[in-house]
Write a protein that holds these residues in place. Structure first.
Motif, PDB file in Angstrom:
ATOM      1  N   SER A 185       1.914   8.057  -6.301  1.00  0.00           N
ATOM      2  CA  SER A 185       1.917   8.569  -5.053  1.00  0.00           C
ATOM      3  C   SER A 185       2.991   9.654  -5.104  1.00  0.00           C
ATOM      4  O   SER A 185       4.222   9.454  -5.280  1.00  0.00           O
ATOM      5  CB  SER A 185       1.858   7.859  -3.785  1.00  0.00           C
ATOM      6  OG  SER A 185       2.343   8.467  -2.563  1.00  0.00           O
TER       7      SER A 185
ATOM      8  N   GLU B 248       0.778  -1.350   0.139  1.00  0.00           N
ATOM      9  CA  GLU B 248      -0.023  -0.035  -0.104  1.00  0.00           C
ATOM     10  C   GLU B 248       0.802   1.337  -0.038  1.00  0.00           C
ATOM     11  O   GLU B 248       2.013   1.191   0.246  1.00  0.00           O
ATOM     12  CB  GLU B 248      -0.915   0.046   1.231  1.00  0.00           C
ATOM     13  CG  GLU B 248      -2.096  -1.070   1.151  1.00  0.00           C
ATOM     14  CD  GLU B 248      -2.977  -1.263   0.179  1.00  0.00           C
ATOM     15  OE1 GLU B 248      -3.303  -0.147  -0.351  1.00  0.00           O
ATOM     16  OE2 GLU B 248      -3.214  -2.387  -0.377  1.00  0.00           O
ATOM     17  N   GLU B 249       0.153   2.261  -0.263  1.00  0.00           N
ATOM     18  CA  GLU B 249       1.085   3.841  -0.463  1.00  0.00           C
ATOM     19  C   GLU B 249       1.998   3.979   0.686  1.00  0.00           C
ATOM     20  O   GLU B 249       3.235   4.227   0.670  1.00  0.00           O
ATOM     21  CB  GLU B 249       0.236   4.792  -0.568  1.00  0.00           C
ATOM     22  CG  GLU B 249       0.782   6.377  -0.657  1.00  0.00           C
ATOM     23  CD  GLU B 249       0.027   7.381  -0.755  1.00  0.00           C
ATOM     24  OE1 GLU B 249       0.355   8.430  -0.627  1.00  0.00           O
ATOM     25  OE2 GLU B 249      -1.366   7.058  -1.058  1.00  0.00           O
ATOM     26  N   GLU B 250       1.440   3.649   2.143  1.00  0.00           N
ATOM     27  CA  GLU B 250       2.172   3.647   3.184  1.00  0.00           C
ATOM     28  C   GLU B 250       3.568   3.041   3.388  1.00  0.00           C
ATOM     29  O   GLU B 250       4.488   3.259   3.678  1.00  0.00           O
ATOM     30  CB  GLU B 250       1.403   3.552   4.617  1.00  0.00           C
ATOM     31  CG  GLU B 250       0.436   4.670   4.699  1.00  0.00           C
ATOM     32  CD  GLU B 250      -0.832   4.435   3.873  1.00  0.00           C
ATOM     33  OE1 GLU B 250      -0.945   3.424   3.243  1.00  0.00           O
ATOM     34  OE2 GLU B 250      -1.683   5.264   3.905  1.00  0.00           O
TER      35      GLU B 250
ATOM     36  N   ARG C 293       4.904   1.477   0.552  1.00  0.00           N
ATOM     37  CA  ARG C 293       5.876   1.869  -0.407  1.00  0.00           C
ATOM     38  C   ARG C 293       6.630   3.125  -0.149  1.00  0.00           C
ATOM     39  O   ARG C 293       7.940   3.170  -0.362  1.00  0.00           O
ATOM     40  CB  ARG C 293       4.870   2.169  -1.616  1.00  0.00           C
ATOM     41  CG  ARG C 293       4.265   0.993  -2.164  1.00  0.00           C
ATOM     42  CD  ARG C 293       3.872   1.495  -3.801  1.00  0.00           C
ATOM     43  NE  ARG C 293       3.192   2.546  -4.119  1.00  0.00           N
ATOM     44  CZ  ARG C 293       1.735   2.759  -3.955  1.00  0.00           C
ATOM     45  NH1 ARG C 293       1.116   1.831  -3.233  1.00  0.00           N
ATOM     46  NH2 ARG C 293       1.437   3.834  -4.094  1.00  0.00           N
ATOM     47  N   THR C 294       6.158   3.919   0.684  1.00  0.00           N
ATOM     48  CA  THR C 294       6.763   5.109   1.150  1.00  0.00           C
ATOM     49  C   THR C 294       7.960   4.773   2.274  1.00  0.00           C
ATOM     50  O   THR C 294       9.070   5.222   2.037  1.00  0.00           O
ATOM     51  CB  THR C 294       5.899   6.126   1.801  1.00  0.00           C
ATOM     52  OG1 THR C 294       4.824   6.436   0.808  1.00  0.00           O
ATOM     53  CG2 THR C 294       6.553   7.385   2.402  1.00  0.00           C
TER      54      THR C 294
ATOM     55  N   ASP D 121       4.269  11.404  -2.494  1.00  0.00           N
ATOM     56  CA  ASP D 121       4.885  10.845  -1.340  1.00  0.00           C
ATOM     57  C   ASP D 121       5.832   9.915  -1.621  1.00  0.00           C
ATOM     58  O   ASP D 121       7.098   9.813  -1.283  1.00  0.00           O
ATOM     59  CB  ASP D 121       3.999  10.410  -0.169  1.00  0.00           C
ATOM     60  CG  ASP D 121       4.732  10.742   1.128  1.00  0.00           C
ATOM     61  OD1 ASP D 121       5.617  11.767   1.414  1.00  0.00           O
ATOM     62  OD2 ASP D 121       4.302  10.111   2.210  1.00  0.00           O
ATOM     63  N   VAL D 122       5.475   8.747  -2.353  1.00  0.00           N
ATOM     64  CA  VAL D 122       6.574   7.873  -2.780  1.00  0.00           C
ATOM     65  C   VAL D 122       7.536   8.291  -3.518  1.00  0.00           C
ATOM     66  O   VAL D 122       8.604   8.056  -3.796  1.00  0.00           O
ATOM     67  CB  VAL D 122       5.563   6.595  -3.251  1.00  0.00           C
ATOM     68  CG1 VAL D 122       6.753   5.545  -3.968  1.00  0.00           C
ATOM     69  CG2 VAL D 122       4.688   6.006  -2.277  1.00  0.00           C
TER      70      VAL D 122
ATOM     71  N   ASP E 298       5.666   6.236  -9.410  1.00  0.00           N
ATOM     72  CA  ASP E 298       4.758   5.740  -8.595  1.00  0.00           C
ATOM     73  C   ASP E 298       3.374   7.157  -8.616  1.00  0.00           C
ATOM     74  O   ASP E 298       3.690   8.153  -9.057  1.00  0.00           O
ATOM     75  CB  ASP E 298       5.143   5.756  -7.264  1.00  0.00           C
ATOM     76  CG  ASP E 298       4.198   4.982  -6.308  1.00  0.00           C
ATOM     77  OD1 ASP E 298       4.383   3.574  -6.063  1.00  0.00           O
ATOM     78  OD2 ASP E 298       3.190   5.557  -5.829  1.00  0.00           O
TER      79      ASP E 298
END
Length: 354
Positions: free
Chosen positions: A108, A76-78, A80-81, A110-111, A106
Motif C-alpha cells: 500500500s 488490514e491496510e487501514e 497498518r496505516t 499509503d502505508v 508494503d
C-alpha cells in the motif's frame, strides 16, 4: 461487547465520533483506552482512525508498542496505516523502528508514505538506503516528495535522482521538488547547473501568487539567490491580493537578495498598522539578526506597546551582552507581570543553553 462497538460505532457523524473517541481515550484506564484506540484503527472514517493513532502515540509504552507493531505486520491496510501514524512517537523503541523500515516495502502506498514520515523522526542508520531505494523504485508522488524533502534536509547531493523524479511530476508535487532542489543549493551549497537553476526559479516564481505555496516559493527563491525573482517579489511585497504576512516575507526575501526595496518595505511593516504583519516583521528581524533594525527592536522591547513581548523575544535572538542586559532589566523592572515572566523565561533559556 467492546467499548468501541458500544460507544463509538453507533455514532453516525464522523466528527462527533472522533470527539467521543478522544474523550473516552483520555478518560478510560490505560488497558481499556489502548483496546478502544486499537479497535478504532479499522474505523470507516479516516479522521477517526488518525485520531486514534495519534492519541495512542501519546500514550506509547513498550506494551502498547508491541500491540501496534502486531497491527502493522498483520492488519488490514487501514490498520497498518494507523499503526505507522501511532509509531510516530518519541516512546518508540528499535522494535517499532524496524517495523516501520519493513513497512516501506508494503504493497500500500499509503502505508509506505506514513512509514517513511514516521521514520523521518528516528533517522535510523539505514535511512539513506531506504530513501535511495524509494527514489529509484517509487511511483507515488506523495512518497517521492517526502523523499526529496529528506534529501534536501540531509544535504545529500543527489541531483540526478531529484531531477529525474521532478520530470515525472506536475503541479504542486513538481513545485515541492523544485523547492527541495533550491534548498540543497541554499542550505548545503550543492551547485545547480544554470539551466536547472533557471527551471527551478521559474517553478518557484509560478507559485508566488498562490497563498498555499507562496511562502515556500519565497524561501526557495532566497535559497536560490535568484536575481530574476526580484521583480515578482516586488509585486508581491507591494500588492494587496495576498495576506500581509506573505507580503512581509516577500519584503524580507528582497532584503536577503540584496534589493534596496526590501529594506524600505520591511521598515514600513515594522511601523505598520496591521498587528499581525508588524509582529511578524519584528520577530523576523531578530531571528535573522538584522543589524539595521536592531535599535528599533530594542526600543519596542522596552516599550509598553502591543508588540513589546514579541520584540523582547526578537531581541534575545541577537544574543549579545547588550541584548541580555535589556532583558535582565525588563525581568526586574517591568510593570507588567507577563513581561517580567517572559524575560525570566528567556534568561533561564539562555542559562540552560550555556
Amino acid at each position: 461487547m467492546s467499548i468501541y462497538r458500544e460507544a463509538i460505532e453507533p455514532i453516525g457523524n464522523s466528527e462527533a465520533r472522533r470527539r467521543e473517541l478522544v474523550r473516552l481515550g483520555r478518560s478510560l484506564d490505560s488497558a481499556q483506552s489502548t483496546t478502544l484506540l486499537l479497535d478504532a484503527f479499522s474505523d470507516p472514517y479516516p479522521p477517526v482512525r488518525h485520531a486514534a493513532a495519534s492519541l495512542l502515540g501519546e500514550f506509547m509504552a513498550p506494551s502498547i508498542e508491541e500491540r501496534v507493531v502486531e497491527r502493522l505486520e498483520s492488519g488490514e491496510e487501514e490498520e497498518r496505516t494507523a499503526a505507522c501514524i501511532a509509531l510516530n512517537s518519541d516512546g518508540v523503541s528499535r522494535l517499532g523502528v524496524q517495523a516501520l523500515e519493513a513497512a516501506t516495502h508494503d504493497a500500500s502506498a499509503d502505508v509506505r508514505y506514513h512509514a517513511l514520515v514516521s521514520l523521518h523522526r528516528f533517522d535510523p542508520a539505514n535511512v539513506q538506503e531506504i530513501v535511495s531505494r524509494l527514489v529509484s523504485d517509487e511511483s507515488d508522488p506523495a512518497i517521492l516528495v517526502v523523499c526529496a524533502q529528506m534529501i534536501s534536509e540531509k544535504g545529500w547531493p543527489w541531483l540526478e535522482q531529484l531531477v529525474k523524479v521532478r520530470e515525472g511530476l506536475k503541479g504542486v508535487d513538481r513545485f515541492q521538488l523544485s523547492f527541495s532542489l533550491a534548498r540543497l543549493r541554499g542550505q548545503h551549497h550543492v551547485k545547480l547547473p544554470p539551466e536547472l537553476s533557471e527551471s527551478v526559479s521559474q517553478d518557484l516564481v509560478g507559485h508566488l501568487k498562490d497563498e498555499a505555496t507562496s511562502r515556500a516559493a519565497i524561501q526557495g527563491l532566497v535559497y536560490l539567490g535568484a536575481s530574476k525573482a526580484v521583480e515578482p517579489l516586488r509585486k508581491i511585497a507591494k500588492g494587496w491580493l495576498l495576506h500581509p504576512i506573505i507580503r512581509v516575507d516577500a519584503a524580507i526575501a528582497l532584503f536577503q537578495l540584496g534589493d534596496e526595496e526590501g529594506s524600505r518595505l520591511w521598515q514600513k511593516h515594522l511601523q505598520g498598522r496591521r498587528k499581525d504583519a508588524r509582529g511578524w516583521a519584528i520577530a523576523r528581524a531578530g531571528e535573522l539578526k538584522v543589524t539595521e533594525f536592531r535599535e528599533f527592536v530594542e526600543r519596542e522591547a522596552v516599550s509598553d506597546t502591543y508588540h513589546s513581548e514579541t520584540a523582547l523575544i526578537s531581541l534575545s535572538h541577537y544574543d549579545d551582552e547588550a541584548a541580555w542586559r535589556v532583558i535582565e532589566t525588563r525581568a526586574r523592572e517591568s510593570a507588567d507581570t507577563e513581561t517580567r515572566e517572559l524575560a525570566h523565561q528567556l534568561l533561564r533559556g539562555r542559562t540552560h543553553a550555556l
